[in-house]
Motif scaffolding. Structure first.
Motif, PDB file in Angstrom:
ATOM      1  N   ASP A 224      -6.598   2.123   8.695  1.00 41.15           N
ATOM      2  CA  ASP A 224      -5.566   1.346   7.141  1.00 41.15           C
ATOM      3  C   ASP A 224      -5.240   0.006   7.174  1.00 41.15           C
ATOM      4  OD1 ASP A 224      -7.274   3.151   6.016  1.00 41.15           O
ATOM      5  OD2 ASP A 224      -5.969   3.865   5.982  1.00 41.15           O
TER       6      ASP A 224
ATOM      7  N   HIS B 201      -6.840  -4.056   6.323  1.00 45.62           N
ATOM      8  CA  HIS B 201      -6.413  -4.471   5.134  1.00 45.62           C
ATOM      9  C   HIS B 201      -5.593  -5.499   5.378  1.00 45.62           C
ATOM     10  CE1 HIS B 201      -6.400  -1.071   2.491  1.00 45.62           C
ATOM     11  NE2 HIS B 201      -5.899  -0.535   3.287  1.00 45.62           N
TER      12      HIS B 201
ATOM     13  N   ALA C 231      -0.232   4.584   5.191  1.00 46.26           N
ATOM     14  CA  ALA C 231      -1.663   3.469   5.261  1.00 46.26           C
ATOM     15  C   ALA C 231      -1.508   4.038   6.701  1.00 46.26           C
ATOM     16  CB  ALA C 231      -1.676   1.887   5.479  1.00 46.26           C
TER      17      ALA C 231
ATOM     18  N   LYS D 127       0.936  -1.074  -0.145  1.00 44.52           N
ATOM     19  CA  LYS D 127       0.111   0.124   0.161  1.00 44.52           C
ATOM     20  C   LYS D 127       0.615   1.816   0.251  1.00 44.52           C
ATOM     21  CE  LYS D 127      -3.448  -2.614  -0.023  1.00 44.52           C
ATOM     22  NZ  LYS D 127      -4.402  -2.797  -0.986  1.00 44.52           N
TER      23      LYS D 127
END
Length: 485
Positions: free
Chosen positions: A413, A417, A409, A406
């Motif tokens: 988050d 995730h 984050a 990613k």
């Protein structure tokens, strides 16, 4: 009776933080998801170095815990030590503190009263009431410790023994269950009879206090969906739609299980010859309704209320029949003798049947304990230490992988995730412990946080340089160079 559709029995359980995936499988699956093939060996190397680093963190704590446990080993223990009473009490307290910390890091939780009531609100394989002989258990050790270090939601038996649990599974059995079905039908008829005659209101009143401490009491199970909870269906004969036509057909029953259970307790002893041994028992895949299997110092079951009712009703019927026969103008001694012999024979048959069931239950419990017990004492501690390291390593691996994919984050988050990744790739629900994972990443120096609170990981090769070559890697290279297998 039996015509109305029975409601599904859904058990509401809190999702756990444990990642129930083998580490090598997790590493293999995540490395295969990395697009650049050149980065895959680096990621595998990083996973190994993370494990070596985390093992080094906890090595001293584990050695201390093993050393303290040697004082309280039930076999030898203090026989080979020369400690003052104050040193013994201090070592005992330190051992329990270290043990509870390792339990928490390994995602074991203390079983609460609510969970016990939910677990024992049904029957699975064990049908006779099994109780603990409290006179054989010490009440000073845990009472003294928890009075000094209070914990929330301790069960009512926390002064005698503690049950830790981790992981939820499912156990299924398929059979005809003819006897269970027949007993269920009879029990339903009997409940209807008591209800419509009013006998139930007279003889079966219970106070609210009794209901709260009754392990087989009725438990209300909420079926409303909540995102942070896990729902597992308990399927049992008592909740099925039964009729004469399906008595001879096979059915599948289902019971949730505790995948791992650890029991801690100390046996009672005299003041003059005090036994300071601490017992640890480790079990696997215990059906919730049969949780009595893991209880320490179990008592042999006694006659159940139903058996006593059979005795009393038989005696009353026989006595009334005999008295009525004696009041007849021409009482036949042979008839009276036959009634008495039949009455005595029925009571003896009931008692012998119960004793046969007790022997069968003892064999079942002994076989279950043999099959379900993983280890005890020092072996349990070794299991715990390794489980703790594996969980810590897997949390770091998954969270670092998410940041690799990613870029940046937030903590929330990362949490979301990680849970989605575990669900998508392994079909496992997990309440990911993001706070602990981020803390370890920061301690290893593998992440940085900007002013807005966003996290990002360092480049993969740089991450391997930060941790550096471990002692294990040096040993492995030396073995390869010397040609040692």
């Amino acid at each position: 009776m039996g015509k109305k559709e029975k409601k599904r029995e859904l058990m509401r359980l809190e999702r756990e933080s444990v990642i129930p995936i083998l580490k090598h499988r997790l590493v293999a699956a995540l490395s295969s998801l990395i697009e650049r093939k050149a980065d895959r060996p680096e990621f595998v190397k990083l996973c190994g170095r993370v494990e070596y680093a985390i093992r080094a963190w906890y090595n001293l704590q584990f050695e201390e815990m093993m050393y303290l446990h040697s004082f309280f080993d039930p076999v030898h223990g203090l026989e080979q030590q020369n400690l003052t009473p104050e040193d013994i009490d201090s070592s005992e307290e330190k051992l329990l503190t270290d043990l509870l910390q390792v339990m928490e890091k390994s995602n074991f939780k203390i079983l609460t009263d609510y969970e016990i009531n939910v677990a024992l609100s049904a029957q699975y394989r064990l049908n006779l009431p099994i109780k603990v002989d409290e006179s054989k258990l010490d009440k000073k050790l845990l009472r003294r410790y928890f009075s000094k270090y209070p914990h929330d939601d301790l069960p009512f038996f926390a002064d005698k023994y503690i049950i830790f649990r981790r992981g939820i599974g499912i156990d299924c059995r398929t059979d005809y269950f003819f006897k269970t079905k027949l007993n269920t039908i009879i029990a339903r008829w009997w409940r209807h009879f008591l209800k419509y005659t009013g006998i139930k209101r007279v003889f079966f009143r219970k106070s609210s206090a009794q209901s709260n401490i009754n392990p087989r009491g009725r438990v209300q199970i909420n079926s409303e969906a909540e995102p942070d909870n896990l729902y597992i269906e308990r399927i049992r004969i008592e909740n099925m739609k039964l009729s004469i036509s399906n008595l001879l057909s096979k059915n599948t029953i289902q019971e949730p299980t505790f995948e791992r259970i650890i029991v801690l307790y100390r046996q009672a002893s005299d003041e003059a010859d005090m036994d300071r041994g601490i017992y640890l028992k480790h079990f696997k895949n215990i059906p919730m309704a049969d949780m009595e299997i893991v209880l320490p110092e179990k008592q042999i079951p006694s006659l159940t209320p139903v058996d006593w009712v059979k005795f009393v009703v038989s005696a009353v019927i026989g006595l009334v029949t005999v008295l009525t026969s004696l009041q007849m103008p021409k009482a036949d001694i042979r008839i009276i003798s036959g009634i008495l012999f039949a009455l005595v024979g029925y009571c003896v048959k009931t008692y012998l049947t119960f004793q046969k069931n007790v022997v069968a239950y003892q064999n079942l419990i002994a076989r279950s304990v043999y099959d379900k017990q993983l280890d005890s004492g020092r072996g349990t501690l070794l299991h715990l230490c390794d489980d703790m390291i594996q969980q810590e390593v897997k949390e770091v691996i998954v969270s670092f992988f998410i940041l690799m994919q990613k870029g940046t984050a937030t903590r929330q988050d990362i949490d979301l995730h990680c849970e989605e990744l575990i669900k998508k790739e392994f079909n496992v629900n997990c309440n990911f412990d993001v706070d602990d994972a981020v803390k370890k990443l920061e301690k290893l120096g593998l992440v940085v946080q900007d002013a807005d609170g966003n996290y990002s990981c360092v480049e993969l090769k740089h991450a391997n340089k930060i941790i550096g070559t471990t002692a294990e890697e040096v040993v492995m290279k030396a073995r390869e160079g010397a040609g040692i297998p």
